[in-house]
Design a protein around this motif. Structure first.
Motif, mmCIF file in Angstrom:
data_model
loop_
_atom_site.group_PDB
_atom_site.id
_atom_site.type_symbol
_atom_site.label_atom_id
_atom_site.label_comp_id
_atom_site.label_asym_id
_atom_site.label_seq_id
_atom_site.Cartn_x
_atom_site.Cartn_y
_atom_site.Cartn_z
ATOM 1 N N GLU A 116 0.824 -1.347 0.131
ATOM 2 C CA GLU A 116 0.036 -0.076 0.063
ATOM 3 C C GLU A 116 0.671 1.061 0.062
ATOM 4 O O GLU A 116 0.317 2.468 -0.291
ATOM 5 C CB GLU A 116 -0.966 -0.100 1.187
ATOM 6 C CG GLU A 116 -2.020 -0.963 0.894
ATOM 7 C CD GLU A 116 -2.889 -1.507 2.149
ATOM 8 O OE1 GLU A 116 -3.103 -0.538 3.041
ATOM 9 O OE2 GLU A 116 -3.384 -2.595 2.047
ATOM 10 N N ARG A 117 2.116 1.132 0.245
ATOM 11 C CA ARG A 117 3.095 2.125 0.082
ATOM 12 C C ARG A 117 3.364 2.492 -1.529
ATOM 13 O O ARG A 117 3.555 3.596 -1.812
ATOM 14 C CB ARG A 117 4.214 1.969 1.113
ATOM 15 C CG ARG A 117 5.462 2.687 0.796
ATOM 16 C CD ARG A 117 5.554 4.041 1.203
ATOM 17 N NE ARG A 117 6.885 4.733 1.047
ATOM 18 C CZ ARG A 117 7.186 6.030 1.312
ATOM 19 N NH1 ARG A 117 6.160 6.693 1.902
ATOM 20 N NH2 ARG A 117 8.129 6.422 1.031
ATOM 21 N N SER A 120 -0.025 3.345 -3.987
ATOM 22 C CA SER A 120 -0.936 4.020 -3.256
ATOM 23 C C SER A 120 -2.212 4.133 -3.498
ATOM 24 O O SER A 120 -2.549 4.366 -4.622
ATOM 25 C CB SER A 120 -0.371 5.411 -3.037
ATOM 26 O OG SER A 120 -1.350 6.328 -2.245
ATOM 27 N N CYS A 169 7.661 4.729 -4.403
ATOM 28 C CA CYS A 169 6.172 4.703 -4.689
ATOM 29 C C CYS A 169 5.820 4.773 -6.202
ATOM 30 O O CYS A 169 6.868 5.621 -6.954
ATOM 31 C CB CYS A 169 5.359 5.813 -4.006
ATOM 32 S SG CYS A 169 5.445 5.891 -2.167
#
Length: 201
Positions: A116-117, A120, A169
């Motif tokens: 999830e990092r 995003s 990311c």
């Protein structure tokens, strides 16, 4: 079959995880689509799933991400629907499910945070298809290009490596991000078809 919106709203939460967008957006759009082009009659539930996934793919990215976020994170053991609990356990009983090694659950918790990092706004979705949580952990590590500390636990690297803040990311709505979103939606469709078979629908 599925000739009115109530029927559709009733079947969808059995095939997909319940969410507001499932009922307020997918159900009426699916109903309208079926009114315009009736489903194949030989296997209407399978056709319903395929139509639903096609409709979801046509949504904007934010709506698709909201839809997949209804699915629990891999490794969660609380507040799971009965079907999600069975799927994440590889089809095992509730008693066996609780015996997933704690180090595997800890690693999955960290991998979810890492995912999830990197991606995003997305949640990691995969068609478990009878695999163990340890196998899914390895799949997630491969996706994120990380090592496999469970294979040498407890003597290898810590289970919370690498630090999430150290990960690069992927830009939201970039080609790679959108490809991952599409894969997740497709896997939701595979999960729904598996549930169809389990429930005899």
């Amino acid at each position: 079959m599925y000739e009115n919106q109530d029927d559709i709203a009733s079947i969808l939460p059995q095939l997909f995880e319940h969410s507001d967008i499932l009922i307020t957006k997918l159900a009426p759009e699916l109903f309208q689509s079926i009114q315009n082009t009736p489903l194949e009659t030989s296997d209407p539930t399978n056709a319903l799933i395929e139509r639903a996934i096609a409709i979801i793919h046509a949504w904007d990215a934010r709506e698709q991400a909201e839809f997949i976020a209804a699915h629990p994170r891999i490794g969660e053991i609380k507040q799971l629907s009965a079907l999600s609990a069975k799927e994440q356990s590889g089809g095992l009983s509730a008693t066996t499910r609780l015996e997933t090694p704690p180090e595997v659950l800890k690693r999955l918790e960290h991998l979810n945070a890492c995912y999830e990092r990197v991606y995003s706004g997305l949640r990691y979705i995969t068609f478990v298809n009878g695999r163990t949580r340890a196998a899914i952990a390895r799949e997630m590590e491969d996706k994120l290009q990380l090592g496999h500390p469970l294979e040498s636990y407890p003597d290898g690297l810590p289970l919370n490596e690498p630090m999430t803040e150290s990960l690069i990311c992927i830009a939201k709505n970039s080609e790679n991000w959108l490809h991952e979103l599409k894969r997740a939606v497709d896997d939701v469709g595979k999960i729904a078809k598996s549930r169809q078979k389990s429930l005899g629908l």
